[in-house]
Write a protein that holds these residues in place. Structure first.
Motif, PDB file in Angstrom:
ATOM      1  N   THR A  20      23.281  36.109  62.786  1.00 37.18           N
ATOM      2  CA  THR A  20      22.182  37.056  62.682  1.00 37.18           C
ATOM      3  C   THR A  20      22.739  38.457  62.480  1.00 37.18           C
ATOM      4  N   ILE A  21      22.294  39.089  61.427  1.00 38.73           N
ATOM      5  CA  ILE A  21      22.676  40.473  61.155  1.00 38.73           C
ATOM      6  C   ILE A  21      21.396  41.284  61.186  1.00 38.73           C
ATOM      7  N   THR A  22      21.450  42.392  61.894  1.00 31.33           N
ATOM      8  CA  THR A  22      20.254  43.216  62.003  1.00 31.33           C
ATOM      9  C   THR A  22      20.260  44.304  60.939  1.00 31.33           C
ATOM     10  N   GLU A  23      19.094  44.852  60.712  1.00 32.50           N
ATOM     11  CA  GLU A  23      18.975  45.966  59.775  1.00 32.50           C
ATOM     12  C   GLU A  23      19.819  47.144  60.270  1.00 32.50           C
ATOM     13  N   LYS A  24      19.904  47.302  61.588  1.00 32.11           N
ATOM     14  CA  LYS A  24      20.707  48.379  62.182  1.00 32.11           C
ATOM     15  C   LYS A  24      22.188  48.202  61.813  1.00 32.11           C
ATOM     16  N   ASP A  25      22.676  46.953  61.863  1.00 34.29           N
ATOM     17  CA  ASP A  25      24.077  46.672  61.491  1.00 34.29           C
ATOM     18  C   ASP A  25      24.345  47.104  60.047  1.00 34.29           C
ATOM     19  N   ILE A  26      23.418  46.745  59.171  1.00 35.90           N
ATOM     20  CA  ILE A  26      23.578  47.064  57.751  1.00 35.90           C
ATOM     21  C   ILE A  26      23.486  48.562  57.517  1.00 35.90           C
TER      22      ILE A  26
END
Length: 90
Positions: A20-26
């Motif tokens: 799971t990758i969050t929008e915050k990570d990106i």
């Protein structure tokens, strides 16, 4: 303000990698991308490695060359991490 990352991209990353990758990570990764990043092969390779590591997708040398070439030819918007992620997931 950054454009929201499409849920389809985040879902595709999770489906393909199980991670799971969050929008915050990106957005955190994207904050370091400048227009010059898309023109500099060394900077572009670093970005591709970071995106691959974040998504848990191994990036071979041949895939790296292919992505760099495609990004340079496309004139990809440096503010669109979504485009880069879609390209890596193909």
């Amino acid at each position: 303000m950054a454009k929201p990352i499409g849920k389809d991209v985040l879902g595709a990353v999770k489906k393909k990698t199980g991670k799971t990758i969050t929008e915050k990570d990106i957005n955190k990764l994207a904050s370091g991308v400048k227009p010059s990043t898309m023109q500099s092969e060394a900077e572009l390779k670093q970005l591709i490695k970071k995106v691959g590591a974040m998504a848990g997708v191994p990036v071979s040398d041949s895939l790296m060359k292919e992505i760099v070439s495609a990004v340079k030819k496309s004139g990809m918007n440096p503010n669109s991490m979504e485009q880069l992620m879609k390209m890596m997931l193909k």
